[in-house]
Design a protein around this motif. Sequence first.
Motif, PDB file in Angstrom:
ATOM      1  N   GLY A 157      -5.972  22.084 -36.374  1.00 27.30           N
ATOM      2  CA  GLY A 157      -6.075  20.107 -36.891  1.00 27.30           C
ATOM      3  C   GLY A 157      -7.350  20.892 -37.487  1.00 27.30           C
ATOM      4  O   GLY A 157      -7.922  21.239 -38.447  1.00 27.30           O
ATOM      5  N   GLY A 158      -8.055  18.968 -37.372  1.00 30.69           N
ATOM      6  CA  GLY A 158      -9.137  19.225 -37.984  1.00 30.69           C
ATOM      7  C   GLY A 158     -10.635  20.323 -37.579  1.00 30.69           C
ATOM      8  O   GLY A 158     -10.446  20.355 -36.120  1.00 30.69           O
ATOM      9  N   GLU A 159     -10.984  20.365 -38.399  1.00 31.24           N
ATOM     10  CA  GLU A 159     -12.291  21.187 -38.389  1.00 31.24           C
ATOM     11  C   GLU A 159     -13.380  20.624 -37.458  1.00 31.24           C
ATOM     12  O   GLU A 159     -13.179  19.501 -37.191  1.00 31.24           O
ATOM     13  CB  GLU A 159     -13.271  21.373 -39.341  1.00 31.24           C
ATOM     14  CG  GLU A 159     -12.593  22.655 -40.351  1.00 31.24           C
ATOM     15  CD  GLU A 159     -12.654  23.617 -40.078  1.00 31.24           C
ATOM     16  OE1 GLU A 159     -13.123  23.734 -39.305  1.00 31.24           O
ATOM     17  OE2 GLU A 159     -11.826  24.165 -40.900  1.00 31.24           O
ATOM     18  N   GLY A 160     -14.017  21.436 -36.283  1.00 31.17           N
ATOM     19  CA  GLY A 160     -14.866  21.339 -35.454  1.00 31.17           C
ATOM     20  C   GLY A 160     -16.608  20.614 -35.791  1.00 31.17           C
ATOM     21  O   GLY A 160     -16.834  21.042 -37.023  1.00 31.17           O
ATOM     22  N   SER A 161     -17.300  19.798 -35.358  1.00 32.34           N
ATOM     23  CA  SER A 161     -18.673  19.477 -35.920  1.00 32.34           C
ATOM     24  C   SER A 161     -19.704  20.813 -34.950  1.00 32.34           C
ATOM     25  O   SER A 161     -19.001  20.144 -33.562  1.00 32.34           O
ATOM     26  CB  SER A 161     -19.313  18.846 -36.241  1.00 32.34           C
ATOM     27  OG  SER A 161     -18.648  17.920 -35.338  1.00 32.34           O
ATOM     28  N   GLY A 162     -20.923  20.794 -35.330  1.00 32.39           N
ATOM     29  CA  GLY A 162     -21.681  20.833 -33.864  1.00 32.39           C
ATOM     30  C   GLY A 162     -21.691  22.587 -33.699  1.00 32.39           C
ATOM     31  O   GLY A 162     -21.713  22.640 -32.091  1.00 32.39           O
ATOM     32  N   GLY A 163     -20.635  23.033 -34.097  1.00 31.74           N
ATOM     33  CA  GLY A 163     -20.275  24.296 -33.056  1.00 31.74           C
ATOM     34  C   GLY A 163     -18.248  24.010 -32.578  1.00 31.74           C
ATOM     35  O   GLY A 163     -18.500  25.101 -31.757  1.00 31.74           O
ATOM     36  N   GLY A 164     -18.193  22.925 -32.668  1.00 29.07           N
ATOM     37  CA  GLY A 164     -17.320  22.517 -31.740  1.00 29.07           C
ATOM     38  C   GLY A 164     -15.256  23.026 -32.494  1.00 29.07           C
ATOM     39  O   GLY A 164     -15.527  23.652 -33.200  1.00 29.07           O
TER      40      GLY A 164
END
Length: 311
Positions: free
Chosen positions: A187-194
């Motif tokens: 799915g969608g890309e995570g942010s902050g290394g998520g």
Amino acid sequence: MAAKDYYATLGLSRTATEDEIKKAFRKLARKYHPDVNPGDKAAEAKFKEINEAHEVLSDKDKRSKYDKYGENWQHAEAFEKAGAGSRQYGGGGTPFEGFDFQQSGGSFGGAYAGEDVGDLFDQILRGGRRRPHRGQDADYEIEISLEEAYHGTNRMLTMQGAKPEKLEVKIPAGVTNGSRIRLAGKGGEGSGGGPRGDLYLVVKVSPNGRFERKDDDLFTTVDVPLTVAVLGGEVTVPTIKGTRLALKIPAETQNGKTFKLGGQGMPHLGKTGNGDLIVRMNVTLPTKLNDKEKELFNELAKIRPAGQAAS
């Protein structure tokens, strides 16, 4: 940087129902999906915005927080602890209104230059460490034929991102309308290394002109000549697998009579065995009778006048 208005992104009012949110998302997702607009960066960006808006508004808890705290709904608990819960932001405001993040030399400098206000606040709360966020889940409708649902099939998808990825997806035998196939981490890309979110393929099985499906049973109709219906005999029955079966019917089979062919229906999803094939008889009357045939029917009419009960 303008605050995000998820309702405006989906073209909805703040009083939109769950069904209206779902319909608006599906309509826009089909229009802006990267597979429909290959190489169009604007469409890709719009598709991400639509996914983000849907992911929040389709979840009752997230929507409630968003209605209260706007695009910084993820920090609801922190705001309430800090006494910020007394104010509603209505999807367009931000808890940082009234603070000037601009300096005479340009944007707010230092390590936070260019950061989203929500991410900045999150870093302040966590001592400068950026909180990891899991990427958004996304739904993608995929249409298959009834025959493909019977046998199972594969689909090749192109996953958009920093590095486009081609992915072959296996659709198992027995899927039904609305079946959801989870592709973990697609799915969608995570942010902050998520981590990335998940992609769910929502299966739509297209109607079939020969067979009607109810659960895992199939229903079909076959024509039966009048003589076969009266005297008994065999009729040929098509199956979803492409073969044809001979079905023996007894004498005096009535129009509309049904017969069950066990195990000739759809596979049970995730289990062994199949449903049944229910065959309905459609007795057909002869046309363009010759003189001999008319004579025989006249004799039958004399022997068994209309309305006479069977002896």
